[in-house]
Scaffold this active site. Sequence first.
Site, PDB file in Angstrom:
ATOM      1  N   SER A 134       9.084  41.910 -90.215  1.00 18.42           N
ATOM      2  CA  SER A 134      10.354  41.199 -90.026  1.00 18.42           C
ATOM      3  C   SER A 134      10.330  39.901 -90.822  1.00 18.42           C
ATOM      4  O   SER A 134       9.590  38.970 -90.504  1.00 18.42           O
ATOM      5  CB  SER A 134      10.571  40.896 -88.539  1.00 18.42           C
ATOM      6  OG  SER A 134      11.601  39.945 -88.359  1.00 18.42           O
ATOM      7  N   SER A 135      11.151  39.831 -91.865  1.00 16.54           N
ATOM      8  CA  SER A 135      11.169  38.646 -92.729  1.00 16.54           C
ATOM      9  C   SER A 135      11.536  37.396 -91.948  1.00 16.54           C
ATOM     10  O   SER A 135      10.878  36.363 -92.060  1.00 16.54           O
ATOM     11  CB  SER A 135      12.156  38.863 -93.876  1.00 16.54           C
ATOM     12  OG  SER A 135      12.282  37.693 -94.658  1.00 16.54           O
ATOM     13  N   HIS A 173      13.848  45.733 -87.665  1.00 10.56           N
ATOM     14  CA  HIS A 173      12.391  45.671 -87.742  1.00 10.56           C
ATOM     15  C   HIS A 173      11.783  45.264 -86.399  1.00 10.56           C
ATOM     16  O   HIS A 173      11.384  44.116 -86.193  1.00 10.56           O
ATOM     17  CB  HIS A 173      11.965  44.694 -88.845  1.00 10.56           C
ATOM     18  CG  HIS A 173      12.083  45.264 -90.215  1.00 10.56           C
ATOM     19  ND1 HIS A 173      12.246  44.488 -91.354  1.00 10.56           N
ATOM     20  CD2 HIS A 173      12.074  46.548 -90.656  1.00 10.56           C
ATOM     21  CE1 HIS A 173      12.316  45.274 -92.409  1.00 10.56           C
ATOM     22  NE2 HIS A 173      12.219  46.526 -92.005  1.00 10.56           N
ATOM     23  N   CYS A 211      20.411  38.651 -83.070  1.00 13.17           N
ATOM     24  CA  CYS A 211      21.610  38.104 -83.697  1.00 13.17           C
ATOM     25  C   CYS A 211      22.715  39.149 -83.583  1.00 13.17           C
ATOM     26  O   CYS A 211      22.487  40.284 -83.149  1.00 13.17           O
ATOM     27  CB  CYS A 211      21.338  37.791 -85.160  1.00 13.17           C
ATOM     28  SG  CYS A 211      20.886  39.262 -86.131  1.00 13.17           S
ATOM     29  N   GLU A 260      16.387  44.913 -97.486  1.00 16.09           N
ATOM     30  CA  GLU A 260      17.643  44.234 -97.823  1.00 16.09           C
ATOM     31  C   GLU A 260      17.750  43.982 -99.318  1.00 16.09           C
ATOM     32  O   GLU A 260      18.820  44.145 -99.916  1.00 16.09           O
ATOM     33  CB  GLU A 260      17.754  42.905 -97.055  1.00 16.09           C
ATOM     34  CG  GLU A 260      19.067  42.202 -97.324  1.00 16.09           C
ATOM     35  CD  GLU A 260      19.159  40.825 -96.691  1.00 16.09           C
ATOM     36  OE1 GLU A 260      19.844  39.960 -97.267  1.00 16.09           O
ATOM     37  OE2 GLU A 260      18.549  40.596 -95.620  1.00 16.09           O
ATOM     38  N   CYS A 282      21.821  33.774 -93.466  1.00 14.12           N
ATOM     39  CA  CYS A 282      22.749  33.978 -92.350  1.00 14.12           C
ATOM     40  C   CYS A 282      22.602  32.899 -91.287  1.00 14.12           C
ATOM     41  O   CYS A 282      21.571  32.227 -91.178  1.00 14.12           O
ATOM     42  CB  CYS A 282      22.580  35.381 -91.769  1.00 14.12           C
ATOM     43  SG  CYS A 282      21.218  35.555 -90.629  1.00 14.12           S
TER      44      CYS A 282
END
Length: 319
Positions: free
Chosen positions: A228-229, A46, A17, A131, A200
Amino acid sequence: MQGKPLTILLAGPRGFCAGVERAILIVERALEVYGAPVYVRHEIVHNRFVVESLEAKGAIFVKELDEVPSGVPVIFSAHGVPKSVPAEADRRELLYVDATCPLVSKVHREAERHHAQGRHIVMIGHAGHPEVVGTLGQLPPGAISLVESLEDVARLEPPAGKRLSFVTQTTLSVDDTAEIVAALQARFPAIEAPRKEDICYATTNRQQAVKALAPECDALLVVGAPNSSNSRRLVEVAQRAGCDRAYLVQRASDIDWAALEGVSTLGITAGASAPDVLVEEMIAACRERYDVTLQERVQTREDVHFKLPRVLQGAGADQ
């Protein structure tokens, strides 16, 4: 197995992204401007492949600022940091560059605005995620209550007499978060929502692409890291959308080929912190074993671009 037909459906959009691209570019440009080594607090994003690639160029990744020697630049990761971190960097007179994703910074500013207006904030997110740690650290202890589930909402006891608002982590499941928001609004009808969706655009778009793709797939691989969420959420989205055999895979060498036995249509996507080279690696590994037909299924096109921090723009770095 050689030569057996396999249709690979590539989800689009997938992979990097704008916030991840910006964070990686910040490290690369800082190395150009300041020379190696450049220190980075926590993984910049991540993904081990990305981290190791940057290490090879001269980046040194550390857990905390006390590992950073005086006189060298340090970069804060894309996930955001508590206010105590730049304060400590200032105290030590360290040169730092903040690579926090602008969409995470938006959540920080939103939380500060709610706090300044006297509201108690409820944050929807995963405890311990960098985060979430960064967002909680924007305000004094106790100013934000964290909820992860519908059960947490049912148990929530906010301060008496306080008006409420909510914010969310940017990389959550869109559907799960909608359920939690609905539960919050049912319990606290006056709770104020964000002016604009906190999850997002990249997380939303990648989940929608997987949701559309999953029903056509016998199995689906999500290229991404276990921490990585957004990548982990893609696996869950695929399973809920009808593809039970959805797996998180870091590299082609990690593919469990036995788990793909009997698969004729394989979906592939990548989390927002996974580079496209890893997707290409997966496809190449499949071509070694199958007669592959490749199809791309693009749900939406992305054209988001974030500028680099001013300190690097001044070096002619913002192309």
